[in-house]
Design a protein around this motif. Structure first.
Motif, PDB file in Angstrom:
ATOM      1  N   GLU A 196       0.955  -1.466   0.003  1.00  0.00           N
ATOM      2  CA  GLU A 196      -0.409   0.433   0.348  1.00  0.00           C
ATOM      3  C   GLU A 196       0.747   1.373  -0.243  1.00  0.00           C
ATOM      4  N   LYS A 197       2.109   0.956   0.312  1.00  0.00           N
ATOM      5  CA  LYS A 197       3.416   2.674   0.499  1.00  0.00           C
ATOM      6  C   LYS A 197       3.870   2.692  -1.086  1.00  0.00           C
ATOM      7  N   GLN A 198       4.389   1.712  -1.574  1.00  0.00           N
ATOM      8  CA  GLN A 198       4.165   1.689  -2.760  1.00  0.00           C
ATOM      9  C   GLN A 198       3.035   2.561  -3.885  1.00  0.00           C
ATOM     10  N   LEU A 199       2.077   2.115  -3.343  1.00  0.00           N
ATOM     11  CA  LEU A 199       0.899   2.627  -4.369  1.00  0.00           C
ATOM     12  C   LEU A 199       0.996   3.886  -3.930  1.00  0.00           C
ATOM     13  N   HIS A 200       0.584   4.648  -2.875  1.00  0.00           N
ATOM     14  CA  HIS A 200       0.313   4.901  -2.529  1.00  0.00           C
ATOM     15  C   HIS A 200       1.866   6.825  -2.827  1.00  0.00           C
ATOM     16  N   HIS A 201       2.902   5.611  -3.269  1.00  0.00           N
ATOM     17  CA  HIS A 201       4.052   7.455  -3.149  1.00  0.00           C
ATOM     18  C   HIS A 201       4.881   6.768  -4.394  1.00  0.00           C
ATOM     19  N   ASN A 202       4.345   6.002  -4.814  1.00  0.00           N
ATOM     20  CA  ASN A 202       5.094   6.119  -5.985  1.00  0.00           C
ATOM     21  C   ASN A 202       4.002   5.946  -7.351  1.00  0.00           C
ATOM     22  N   ARG A 203       3.424   7.093  -7.451  1.00  0.00           N
ATOM     23  CA  ARG A 203       2.274   6.977  -8.667  1.00  0.00           C
ATOM     24  C   ARG A 203       2.269   6.553 -10.015  1.00  0.00           C
ATOM     25  N   GLN A 204       3.461   6.801 -10.931  1.00  0.00           N
ATOM     26  CA  GLN A 204       3.996   6.701 -12.302  1.00  0.00           C
ATOM     27  C   GLN A 204       3.768   4.850 -11.765  1.00  0.00           C
ATOM     28  N   MET A 205       4.511   3.999 -10.862  1.00  0.00           N
ATOM     29  CA  MET A 205       3.565   2.459 -11.294  1.00  0.00           C
ATOM     30  C   MET A 205       2.644   2.349 -11.468  1.00  0.00           C
ATOM     31  N   LEU A 206       1.475   3.278 -11.186  1.00  0.00           N
ATOM     32  CA  LEU A 206       0.460   2.945 -11.411  1.00  0.00           C
ATOM     33  C   LEU A 206       0.016   3.101 -12.325  1.00  0.00           C
ATOM     34  N   ALA A 207       0.620   4.276 -13.330  1.00  0.00           N
ATOM     35  CA  ALA A 207       0.388   5.151 -14.616  1.00  0.00           C
ATOM     36  C   ALA A 207       1.064   4.302 -15.795  1.00  0.00           C
ATOM     37  N   ASN A 208       1.561   3.159 -15.012  1.00  0.00           N
ATOM     38  CA  ASN A 208       2.464   2.377 -16.501  1.00  0.00           C
ATOM     39  C   ASN A 208       1.852   1.761 -16.483  1.00  0.00           C
ATOM     40  N   SER A 209       1.063   1.194 -15.173  1.00  0.00           N
ATOM     41  CA  SER A 209      -0.159  -0.749 -15.597  1.00  0.00           C
ATOM     42  C   SER A 209      -1.058  -0.004 -16.758  1.00  0.00           C
ATOM     43  N   ASP A 210      -1.992  -1.370 -16.890  1.00  0.00           N
ATOM     44  CA  ASP A 210      -2.946  -1.376 -17.222  1.00  0.00           C
ATOM     45  C   ASP A 210      -3.961  -1.202 -16.188  1.00  0.00           C
ATOM     46  N   TRP A 211      -3.682  -1.848 -14.942  1.00  0.00           N
ATOM     47  CA  TRP A 211      -5.078  -1.892 -14.123  1.00  0.00           C
ATOM     48  C   TRP A 211      -4.499  -2.664 -12.588  1.00  0.00           C
TER      49      TRP A 211
END
Length: 761
Positions: free
Chosen positions: A636-651
């Motif tokens: 959850e920490k990675q999800l909230h502190h690295n939004r680019q990781m989420l942006a680079n994913s499809d889902w």
């Protein structure tokens, strides 16, 4: 000491050895399965009823069928009744059915065929007219009631939970709006590997008697009959000759009494579903065993079996009055069946291993698969050709090589390479799959009604084994070809005349498991001890397969309910899924129900509050891509502190475990204490004075939050919250309370069928 199950024993039994079992049932056809001791012409009639099932009316559907002779005393049929004038059955109405048997020049009604001198009265009905009854699914989702369960081992610990179904049907037998509509058994209906010695003592002799001949099993370059491989002495043959893996890692007790022969597999099904063929009494341990430990084990297993047999008449009645659908998991054949490429090469490349798998699959086909998909057994279809071959194989007493080849072909056994003797594997994209004949039967199928669809997956025979990894690598539980045929195409089917309100997918092995189980699997995979804990049977071990599974589902459906079993505990998990670059969101709710009869020390522990105190389940997050399909778990920490990781994913998706509500006592109209045998009640009463000291059985300690780890049966139903399309799904799990063993209680899990917006932000 040999079980006396010869010709004289069979002649004393009623005509019907097992059944009737109500199988695939739709508005225009009804299928009923029976096993008989004589060849018969059978007539099935389905009737209208009035006065809430009390009065039988006009015949609406009818059909005839002649039994197939699978042995001297085993004649089996799945009869389908259809309308002759276009009449269709409807939901919310009670229907009855009856069977008539023509034996030579004699005609028997069903009640006559059920009874014998030793059993003059047999009840398979909840009404005075003595006919089984059923109701079809309704046209409103909130009225639908589905039962599901898995893993029923006769000598397993605890009480058999399947007879609870009989009490639930009996309580609402004359209330069409409240009667359950379908039963799905999602795997391990029998255990071919972990068999009690008294069970094999019965099944081995009974199987030979049913067939009328002794199978010659290929052992060590010679031929052995089942009687030459007695109970408790099969571990070496099972592990070193058949090359089965259930007994590896110092667990020979798991295969000491493994089923080998076709007759044993046939007999085990009869013994699982009907009390007819069980002996009136078992010998004492010292009469059949020599070792002191073996004597003690025999007597303990007999006690478990006697309790199991005591309620079998209730199981038989329940299965006659609700449509039952099944799919295999590994124990229906043997533990680890087709687990990975290494298992296939190890077992299917040896004559005895191959024969055992073939025997088990043929028995599954006759006793389960036939009723699931009766259309495959129509005249000229592969199923009928298989039955003809099985009949010829038995008539030749196991000597007809062409019949054996036909059996292997139609049940989908892979051919062996003539040079290596190993099963032939072919490529399907980046994976290997077992080769099979184009005419082989398919085990996956679809059940649908006006309000729901159920897609039943075969995750055993269509696995994809990674071509670029070690043979022990976790497989794709569905290869690319199977994903298309079993999941994508059914999801894309357009249903023009009905409005499907929810989609069920039956995945015999869990899609998501407890975090601690994942840790154990990954550790064992690193140690290359994959057979000890079934590493690779859970979807989330092979992330590519899981990502493909989720994206395939959510491309076609926004709401999916998974029914699963296998793991000997029950739970509910909620997955919220969102596309990164659009507002489209979906939800998957996994409802797990296991075991009917196979609770263990570990499952008893995680059933209690200890699990919640020591290892509570946390919310888990994954991000994924569609092409190529894959997913990675992140914190959850990675999800909230690295939004680019989420942006680079499809889902991305979020998994949460739904807590169970406080235990409730169910008020049955029937006397549920009758589920406990008198001698077991007396045993419980003898130790009642110790009850205040057994703190681990106290209700407050047993009221855990995440799982049910005792034997249980699950009821799934829905509730619409408002006029919108949102609704809740409930899973009520019925089990026997440890603090008052004759009392049946239930724990309710409830989950929204909408994504959790707060977790997706």
């Amino acid at each position: 000491m040999k079980y006396q199950a010869g010709d004289e024993f069979l002649q004393e039994l009623p005509l019907i050895l097992a059944g009737p079992i109500l199988k695939h049932t739709e508005s225009d056809s009804v299928t009923v399965w029976v096993a008989l001791k004589q060849s018969c012409q059978i007539e099935l009639k389905v009737y209208d009823t009035t006065n809430d099932g009390e009065v039988v009316g006009n015949c609406l559907l009818e059909g005839e069928y002649s039994t197939f002779a699978l042995g001297k005393y085993l004649h089996v049929a799945a009869i389908t009744a259809r309308s002759t004038d276009g009449h269709r059955l409807t939901g919310g109405h009670i229907y009855a059915y009856d069977l008539q048997f023509t034996v030579a020049d004699q005609t028997l009604r069903m009640q006559q065929a059920l009874c014998s001198n030793s059993s003059p009265t047999v009840s398979i009905s909840y009404f005075d007219h003595q006919k089984p009854t059923f109701v079809l699914p309704p046209n409103r989702l909130q009225d639908l009631q589905i039962f599901h369960a898995s893993c029923r081992k006769p000598h397993g610990h605890g009480f058999d939970a399947l007879p609870i179904l009989d009490g639930l049907i009996e309580a609402s037998a004359n209330q069409p709006q409240h009667r359950p509509h379908q039963l799905f058994l999602t795997g391990d209906q029998i255990y071919g590997d972990d068999v009690a010695e008294p069970s094999l003592w019965v099944a081995s002799t009974l199987g030979d008697t049913l067939l009328g001949w002794e199978e010659q099993l290929p052992v060590n370059g010679m031929c052995c009959t089942p009687q030459q491989l007695p109970p408790g002495e099969r571990a070496d043959v099972a592990t070193n000759q058949a090359r089965l893996t259930a007994g590896l890692h110092n667990k020979p007790e798991k295969v000491n009494s493994h089923l080998f022969s076709l007759g044993e597999y046939y007999a085990t099904y009869l013994l699982a579903w009907s009390p007819v063929c069980w002996p009136a009494a078992f010998p004492k341990g010292h009469q059949v065993m020599r070792d002191r430990k073996a004597i003690k084990k025999w007597n303990r297993e007999v006690r478990h079996l006697r309790q199991f047999i005591y309620t079998l008449w209730k199981v038989r009645r329940a299965l006659a009055n609700i449509p039952m659908y099944t799919i295999f998991d590994d124990h229906d054949v043997t533990d680890d069946w087709n687990l990975n490429q290494a298992w296939c090469l190890r077992v299917l490349g040896h004559p005895l291993g191959r024969r055992i798998v073939q025997n088990a699959l043929l028995a599954y086909t006759v006793f389960q698969g036939w009723g699931n998909t009766p259309g495959q057994f129509a005249k000229g279809q592969s199923g009928e050709k298989l039955l003809v071959a099985a009949q010829a194989w038995s008539a030749s007493q196991g000597k007809d090589a062409k019949a054996e080849e036909a059996i292997a072909r139609y049940i989908g056994m892979p051919a062996n390479d003539p040079h290596t003797g190993l099963p032939i594997l072919v490529r399907d994209g980046a994976v290997f799959i077992l080769d099979r004949h184009p005419e082989a039967l398919t085990w996956n199928y679809i059940v649908s009604s006006d309000c729901h669809e159920v897609i039943v997956l075969d995750t055993r025979t269509w696995r994809g084994y990674p071509a670029d990894q070690k043979p022990i690598a976790p497989p794709m539980l569905l290869c690319p070809k199977a994903f298309e045929q079993q999941l994508l195409l059914p999801l894309q089917q357009v249903v023009e005349e009905t409005q499907i309100q929810t989609t069920f997918v039956i995945a015999p092995t869990n899609v998501f498991g407890l975090q601690v189980i994942d840790w154990i699997h990954h550790w064992h995979l690193q140690q290359e001890k994959v057979f000890s804990t079934d590493v690779g049977d859970a979807w989330n071990i092979n992330t590519e397969a899981l990502a493909t599974f989720l994206t395939t589902l959510f491309e076609e459906r926004q709401q999916v309910v998974i029914l699963s079993g296998d793991i000997h505990y029950s739970s509910v998990a909620h997955l919220s899924y969102a596309h990164t670059h659009s507002k489209l969101q979906s939800v998957l709710v996994q409802l797990t129900a296991s075991a009917l009869k196979n609770e263990e020390v570990l499952t008893r522990l995680i059933h209690t509050r200890l699990k919640d105190w020591l290892l509570p389940e946390k919310v888990r997050h994954w991000i994924g891509c569609i092409n190529p399909p894959n997913m990675v778990e992140i914190s959850e920490k990675q999800l909230h502190h690295n939004r680019q990781m989420l942006a680079n994913s499809d889902w991305h998706c979020v998994l949460e475990w739904i807590p169970r509500n406080s235990v409730q006592t169910f008020r049955f109209k029937a006397d549920m204490s009758s589920l406990i045998a008198p001698w077991k009640r007396a045993e419980n009463a003898k130790w009642k004075w110790l009850q205040p000291l057994m703190f681990w059985k106290f209700r407050c300690f047993q009221d855990g939050r995440e799982v049910i780890g005792l034997n249980n049966l699950a009821l799934v139903h829905f509730e619409l919250e408002d006029t919108s399309s949102s609704c809740k799904v409930y899973q009520d799990l019925y089990w026997f309370s440890p603090w008052y063993p004759t009392q049946v209680v239930y724990s309710r899990f409830e989950s929204q069928l909408t994504p959790n917006q707060s977790l997706l932000r």
